[in-house]
Design a protein around this motif. Structure first.
Motif, short mmCIF file in Angstrom:
data_model
loop_
_atom_site.label_atom_id
_atom_site.label_comp_id
_atom_site.label_asym_id
_atom_site.label_seq_id
_atom_site.Cartn_x
_atom_site.Cartn_y
_atom_site.Cartn_z
N LEU A 169 0.80 -1.18 -0.02
CA LEU A 169 0.01 0.03 0.13
C LEU A 169 0.94 1.21 0.06
O LEU A 169 0.59 2.38 -0.64
N ALA A 170 1.83 1.18 0.78
CA ALA A 170 2.69 2.44 0.76
C ALA A 170 3.57 2.71 -0.40
O ALA A 170 3.89 3.79 -0.68
N SER A 171 3.85 1.44 -1.15
CA SER A 171 4.33 1.83 -2.55
C SER A 171 3.44 2.57 -3.49
O SER A 171 3.92 3.07 -4.62
N LEU A 172 2.26 2.77 -3.45
CA LEU A 172 1.17 3.38 -4.11
C LEU A 172 1.58 5.00 -4.04
O LEU A 172 1.79 5.33 -2.98
N PRO A 173 1.29 5.68 -5.16
CA PRO A 173 1.61 7.03 -4.86
C PRO A 173 0.27 7.70 -3.97
O PRO A 173 -0.53 7.12 -3.95
N GLY A 174 0.78 8.85 -3.45
CA GLY A 174 -0.11 9.41 -2.40
C GLY A 174 -1.41 10.06 -3.06
O GLY A 174 -1.41 10.19 -4.19
N ARG A 175 -2.46 10.11 -2.44
CA ARG A 175 -3.70 10.59 -3.22
C ARG A 175 -3.59 12.23 -3.18
O ARG A 175 -4.13 12.44 -4.36
N ASN A 176 -3.12 12.62 -2.35
CA ASN A 176 -2.81 14.32 -2.61
C ASN A 176 -1.62 14.62 -2.88
O ASN A 176 -0.96 15.52 -2.41
N CYS A 177 -0.89 13.78 -3.73
CA CYS A 177 0.66 13.87 -4.10
C CYS A 177 0.77 14.12 -5.54
O CYS A 177 0.43 13.24 -6.40
#
Length: 182
Positions: free
Chosen positions: A107-115
């Motif tokens: 999950l942390a490897s996915l890009p951030g939602r507000n990034c």
């Protein structure tokens, strides 16, 4: 209420507030460090042989085996010794950490939602979506298969026990023997 008791309660309140603030800071630093670690290592890990699908499948297997370990270690045997309890808690921590950590890594490897994608550390890492799908799919399929195997074994064990008790009752020994054991 006397004055020393009031001062004691105020001091306790400040200590409690400081502890909550410190734990919150530790949690934020830990989560930020975890996200930084994952974003730095994910491109290399997702490029291993087999690609992101294989990595996701391995993470899914870790989730299933870790969850099974948590379930088995959480069964408390009667009159457990202190070293046995320590080993059980260590097993719970390792199993739960492995299961939780593997999902959180994906999950942390996915890009951030507000990034924004132009920010450093926010770029899309190729293969993260397929790793997440493979992780969740593997965990669901293997977890369901393990659940079905366990439930079938339990049903078979129950049927054998009922048959054994039926034969004993037929001979006239079932009720009294069962009453003695309880």
């Amino acid at each position: 209420m006397s004055r020393p008791e009031a001062e004691f309660r105020v001091r306790d309140g400040f200590v409690l507030a400081a502890a909550v603030i410190a734990l919150g800071a530790v949690a934020l630093v830990t989560l930020g460090t975890w996200k930084w670690f994952v974003r730095r290592t994910a491109p290399a890990v997702l490029d291993w042989p087999g690609g992101s699908w294989a990595f996701g499948a391995v993470c899914g297997l870790l989730v299933v085996f870790g969850s099974t370990g948590v379930w088995r270690f959480s069964e408390k045997p009667p009159r457990e010794s202190r070293p046995g309890r320590a080993l059980r808690v260590a097993g719970l921590a390792v199993s739960g950490g492995g299961a939780f950590g593997s999902v959180m890594y994906v999950l942390a490897s996915l890009p951030g939602r507000n990034c924004s994608s132009y920010e450093d550390g926010c770029e899309y890492v190729p293969g993260t979506g397929s790793a997440l799908v493979a992780c969740l799919g593997t965990a669901a399929v293997v977890g369901y298969a393990a659940y079905r195997v366990r439930s079938v074994r339990g049903e078979r064990r129950g049927a054998l026990e009922r048959e054994r008790l039926r034969r004993l009752r037929k001979k006239g020994k079932g009720k009294s023997r069962g009453a003695r054991l309880r």
